[in-house]
Write a protein that holds these residues in place. Structure first.
Motif, PDB file in Angstrom:
ATOM      1  N   ASP A  32     -84.347   3.182  36.127  1.00 51.17           N
ATOM      2  CA  ASP A  32     -85.718   3.303  35.638  1.00 51.17           C
ATOM      3  C   ASP A  32     -85.775   4.077  34.330  1.00 51.17           C
ATOM      4  OD1 ASP A  32     -86.531   1.903  37.844  1.00 51.17           O
ATOM      5  OD2 ASP A  32     -87.247   3.646  38.963  1.00 51.17           O
ATOM      6  N   LYS A  33     -84.958   5.104  34.215  1.00 50.95           N
ATOM      7  CA  LYS A  33     -84.942   5.908  32.992  1.00 50.95           C
ATOM      8  C   LYS A  33     -84.422   5.090  31.817  1.00 50.95           C
ATOM      9  CE  LYS A  33     -84.018  10.213  33.427  1.00 50.95           C
ATOM     10  NZ  LYS A  33     -83.346  11.515  33.700  1.00 50.95           N
ATOM     11  N   ILE A  34     -83.370   4.306  32.036  1.00 53.69           N
ATOM     12  CA  ILE A  34     -82.798   3.500  30.956  1.00 53.69           C
ATOM     13  C   ILE A  34     -83.755   2.378  30.555  1.00 53.69           C
ATOM     14  CG2 ILE A  34     -80.913   1.917  30.368  1.00 53.69           C
ATOM     15  CD1 ILE A  34     -79.136   3.691  32.205  1.00 53.69           C
ATOM     16  N   VAL A  35     -84.388   1.754  31.525  1.00 50.67           N
ATOM     17  CA  VAL A  35     -85.372   0.709  31.226  1.00 50.67           C
ATOM     18  C   VAL A  35     -86.478   1.271  30.349  1.00 50.67           C
ATOM     19  CG1 VAL A  35     -87.156  -0.779  32.228  1.00 50.67           C
ATOM     20  CG2 VAL A  35     -84.895  -0.669  33.290  1.00 50.67           C
ATOM     21  N   ALA A  36     -87.002   2.444  30.729  1.00 52.60           N
ATOM     22  CA  ALA A  36     -88.092   3.056  29.971  1.00 52.60           C
ATOM     23  C   ALA A  36     -87.658   3.402  28.553  1.00 52.60           C
ATOM     24  CB  ALA A  36     -88.590   4.301  30.701  1.00 52.60           C
ATOM     25  N   LEU A  37     -86.448   3.918  28.389  1.00 55.39           N
ATOM     26  CA  LEU A  37     -85.951   4.287  27.059  1.00 55.39           C
ATOM     27  C   LEU A  37     -85.755   3.055  26.186  1.00 55.39           C
ATOM     28  CD1 LEU A  37     -83.363   7.059  28.011  1.00 55.39           C
ATOM     29  CD2 LEU A  37     -85.418   7.375  26.621  1.00 55.39           C
ATOM     30  N   ALA A  38     -85.184   2.001  26.755  1.00 55.57           N
ATOM     31  CA  ALA A  38     -84.976   0.773  25.979  1.00 55.57           C
ATOM     32  C   ALA A  38     -86.311   0.168  25.566  1.00 55.57           C
ATOM     33  CB  ALA A  38     -84.165  -0.233  26.795  1.00 55.57           C
ATOM     34  N   LYS A  39     -87.304   0.280  26.412  1.00 53.17           N
ATOM     35  CA  LYS A  39     -88.636  -0.246  26.112  1.00 53.17           C
ATOM     36  C   LYS A  39     -89.266   0.494  24.933  1.00 53.17           C
ATOM     37  CE  LYS A  39     -93.189  -0.943  28.245  1.00 53.17           C
ATOM     38  NZ  LYS A  39     -93.991  -0.753  29.486  1.00 53.17           N
ATOM     39  N   GLU A  40     -88.920   1.782  24.774  1.00 50.23           N
ATOM     40  CA  GLU A  40     -89.558   2.631  23.764  1.00 50.23           C
ATOM     41  C   GLU A  40     -88.919   2.539  22.386  1.00 50.23           C
ATOM     42  OE1 GLU A  40     -89.381   6.618  25.207  1.00 50.23           O
ATOM     43  OE2 GLU A  40     -90.315   6.118  27.125  1.00 50.23           O
ATOM     44  N   HIS A  41     -87.711   1.994  22.281  1.00 54.66           N
ATOM     45  CA  HIS A  41     -86.970   2.061  21.027  1.00 54.66           C
ATOM     46  C   HIS A  41     -86.783   0.686  20.384  1.00 54.66           C
ATOM     47  CE1 HIS A  41     -86.082   5.979  22.783  1.00 54.66           C
ATOM     48  NE2 HIS A  41     -85.811   6.378  21.548  1.00 54.66           N
ATOM     49  N   ASP A  42     -86.761   0.687  19.064  1.00 53.00           N
ATOM     50  CA  ASP A  42     -86.593  -0.558  18.310  1.00 53.00           C
ATOM     51  C   ASP A  42     -85.152  -1.061  18.359  1.00 53.00           C
ATOM     52  OD1 ASP A  42     -89.333  -0.576  17.004  1.00 53.00           O
ATOM     53  OD2 ASP A  42     -88.564   1.355  16.331  1.00 53.00           O
ATOM     54  N   ILE A  43     -84.208  -0.123  18.344  1.00 49.50           N
ATOM     55  CA  ILE A  43     -82.782  -0.461  18.295  1.00 49.50           C
ATOM     56  C   ILE A  43     -82.061   0.287  19.415  1.00 49.50           C
ATOM     57  CG2 ILE A  43     -80.663  -0.369  16.919  1.00 49.50           C
ATOM     58  CD1 ILE A  43     -82.547  -0.200  14.426  1.00 49.50           C
ATOM     59  N   VAL A  44     -81.322  -0.442  20.223  1.00 49.15           N
ATOM     60  CA  VAL A  44     -80.465   0.182  21.238  1.00 49.15           C
ATOM     61  C   VAL A  44     -79.017  -0.069  20.839  1.00 49.15           C
ATOM     62  CG1 VAL A  44     -79.799   0.289  23.666  1.00 49.15           C
ATOM     63  CG2 VAL A  44     -82.189  -0.205  23.036  1.00 49.15           C
ATOM     64  N   ILE A  45     -78.237   1.001  20.769  1.00 50.85           N
ATOM     65  CA  ILE A  45     -76.803   0.894  20.498  1.00 50.85           C
ATOM     66  C   ILE A  45     -76.074   1.407  21.728  1.00 50.85           C
ATOM     67  CG2 ILE A  45     -74.892   1.518  18.984  1.00 50.85           C
ATOM     68  CD1 ILE A  45     -76.893   2.079  16.762  1.00 50.85           C
ATOM     69  N   ASN A  46     -75.385   0.520  22.411  1.00 51.07           N
ATOM     70  CA  ASN A  46     -74.658   0.901  23.626  1.00 51.07           C
ATOM     71  C   ASN A  46     -73.167   0.963  23.344  1.00 51.07           C
ATOM     72  OD1 ASN A  46     -73.653   1.348  26.186  1.00 51.07           O
ATOM     73  ND2 ASN A  46     -73.982  -0.760  26.876  1.00 51.07           N
ATOM     74  N   VAL A  47     -72.647   2.164  23.176  1.00 51.94           N
ATOM     75  CA  VAL A  47     -71.201   2.373  23.062  1.00 51.94           C
ATOM     76  C   VAL A  47     -70.699   3.162  24.269  1.00 51.94           C
ATOM     77  CG1 VAL A  47     -71.203   2.249  20.542  1.00 51.94           C
ATOM     78  CG2 VAL A  47     -71.493   4.478  21.650  1.00 51.94           C
ATOM     79  N   GLY A  48     -71.518   3.198  25.314  1.00 43.92           N
ATOM     80  CA  GLY A  48     -71.192   4.001  26.489  1.00 43.92           C
ATOM     81  C   GLY A  48     -70.267   3.318  27.466  1.00 43.92           C
ATOM     82  N   SER A  49     -70.388   2.004  27.610  1.00 43.60           N
ATOM     83  CA  SER A  49     -69.536   1.284  28.551  1.00 43.60           C
ATOM     84  C   SER A  49     -69.489  -0.186  28.180  1.00 43.60           C
ATOM     85  CB  SER A  49     -70.051   1.419  29.985  1.00 43.60           C
ATOM     86  OG  SER A  49     -69.288   0.620  30.862  1.00 43.60           O
ATOM     87  N   SER A  50     -68.281  -0.736  28.171  1.00 42.97           N
ATOM     88  CA  SER A  50     -68.103  -2.164  27.892  1.00 42.97           C
ATOM     89  C   SER A  50     -67.930  -2.963  29.167  1.00 42.97           C
ATOM     90  CB  SER A  50     -66.884  -2.372  26.986  1.00 42.97           C
ATOM     91  OG  SER A  50     -65.697  -1.940  27.644  1.00 42.97           O
ATOM     92  N   TRP A  51     -68.023  -2.306  30.322  1.00 44.88           N
ATOM     93  CA  TRP A  51     -67.807  -3.050  31.578  1.00 44.88           C
ATOM     94  C   TRP A  51     -68.874  -2.763  32.647  1.00 44.88           C
ATOM     95  CZ3 TRP A  51     -64.064   0.373  29.680  1.00 44.88           C
ATOM     96  CH2 TRP A  51     -64.069   1.648  30.235  1.00 44.88           C
ATOM     97  N   ASP A  52     -69.873  -1.923  32.327  1.00 43.42           N
ATOM     98  CA  ASP A  52     -70.925  -1.575  33.280  1.00 43.42           C
ATOM     99  C   ASP A  52     -72.054  -2.604  33.197  1.00 43.42           C
ATOM    100  OD1 ASP A  52     -73.064  -0.430  34.683  1.00 43.42           O
ATOM    101  OD2 ASP A  52     -72.389   1.608  34.254  1.00 43.42           O
TER     102      ASP A  52
END
Length: 326
Positions: free
Chosen positions: A61-81
């Motif tokens: 829920d926290k990640i969904v809300a954050l992605a909804k709020e931002h224009d650009i999401v850069i995910n370098v946290g995990s390539s397999w999650d």
């Protein structure tokens, strides 16, 4: 002014990227999602992060809300999650219709291993992947090492509402830029395999080819992709034409194993500085034996068109210049 959500700020790539964003794009407000609560001062003062949110990758829920709020999401946290990517995509889908939104996803070239041969030897017939060939990129699927999240991102981008960009670096090595120690996944898996077996292995004759890349070559290209996304009013080309393979030196696994054996012996992790040849079963389980069994070959034609270049030391040179990979 576009806002950025950066996921993976304490990892090897993220630790360098957050500082590079401050340097290249100080005007863009950056939010980070981070579990560690001890580095808030560093992130706000040194890295100039505008907003710090504490949380983990499994807090949907926290990640969904954050992605909804931002224009650009850069995910370098995990390539397999896969669930992490699904949460990001769900948040982006909830943004207002017609709003420009961008997802830059960091994957890996572990997808591009030719598993037709698993004997640890190089084969002239091994497939050479080309990021400038959409037909090659269409072969990406969930059975690949990083294919699960890639498929989520690619499918999401097909309707053209989100500009999706996937960067595929080869085995990244180096040291973190921030206060939290972090190294590349290739350093981690070799260390763990050495601890498991008591020596550093390679499979068969060890002539199968691996491609690896220093962290310093990765960051400038991420910024080039970001600039491309900022420049384009709408995503250009298909999702497969926004995939970029970036690599460094091709090296035989035997040479890599010998370099790791010297380093890990000097650290006291293993009792001998001599790497050992084993068969596939003798290398145990996990992603490293899978990689060592086969060739990884690709060309970065599309990435080079965008300006990619690599002038950093090879993995073997890097290891032999270090006393420790901890």
């Amino acid at each position: 002014m576009p806002s950025i959500l950066l996921i993976g700020v304490t990892g090897l790539i993220g630790s360098h990227l957050v500082l590079a964003l401050k340097e290249k794009h100080p005007e863009l407000p950056v939010t980070v999602l981070v579990r560690n609560k001890t580095i808030d001062t560093y992130l706000s003062e040194t890295a100039a992060v505008k907003r710090i949110v504490h949380g983990s990758f499994d807090e949907k829920d926290k990640i969904v809300a954050l992605a909804k709020e931002h224009d650009i999401v850069i995910n370098v946290g995990s390539s397999w999650d896969v669930p992490l990517s699904e949460s990001i995509v769900e948040g982006l889908k909830q943004q207002p219709e017609g709003k420009k939104r961008t997802l830059i996803h960091m994957s890996g070239t572990g997808n591009f291993v030719d598993k037709r041969w698993v004997d640890g030897a190089t084969h002239a017939e091994a497939k050479v992947w080309d990021d400038n060939n959409p037909e090659d990129m269409k072969l990406i699927n969930p059975t690949m090492l990083n294919g699960g999240p890639d498929t989520v991102v690619l499918n999401h981008g097909k309707d053209g509402k989100t500009g999706t960009y996937i960067i595929y670096p080869s085995g990244v090595y180096g040291e973190a830029a921030g206060p939290i120690p972090a190294h590349g996944v290739i350093q981690f898996v070799y260390r763990e395999k050495a601890k498991e077996l008591g020596f550093v292995p390679y499979i068969g004759e060890g002539t199968a080819v691996f491609n690896s890349l220093h962290i310093k070559a990765v960051i400038p290209f991420v910024l080039q992709v970001l600039d491309l996304a900022l420049k384009d009013a709408t995503p250009q080309g298909s999702v497969y034409e926004r995939c970029f393979l970036i690599g460094g030196t091709e090296t035989k696994y035997k040479d890599i194993a010998e370099a790791f054996a010297e380093v890990l012996y000097n650290e006291g992790v293993i009792a001998s500085p001599v790497a050992k040849s084993v068969d596939r079963k003798g290398a145990g389980e996990g992603e490293l034996p899978m990689l060592m069994s086969s060739d990884m070959r690709f060309v970065s034609n599309r990435a080079k068109k965008l300006g990619y270049k690599n002038e950093e030391v090879s993995l073997v040179e890097y290891l032999r210049s270090k006393k420790s990979t901890k």
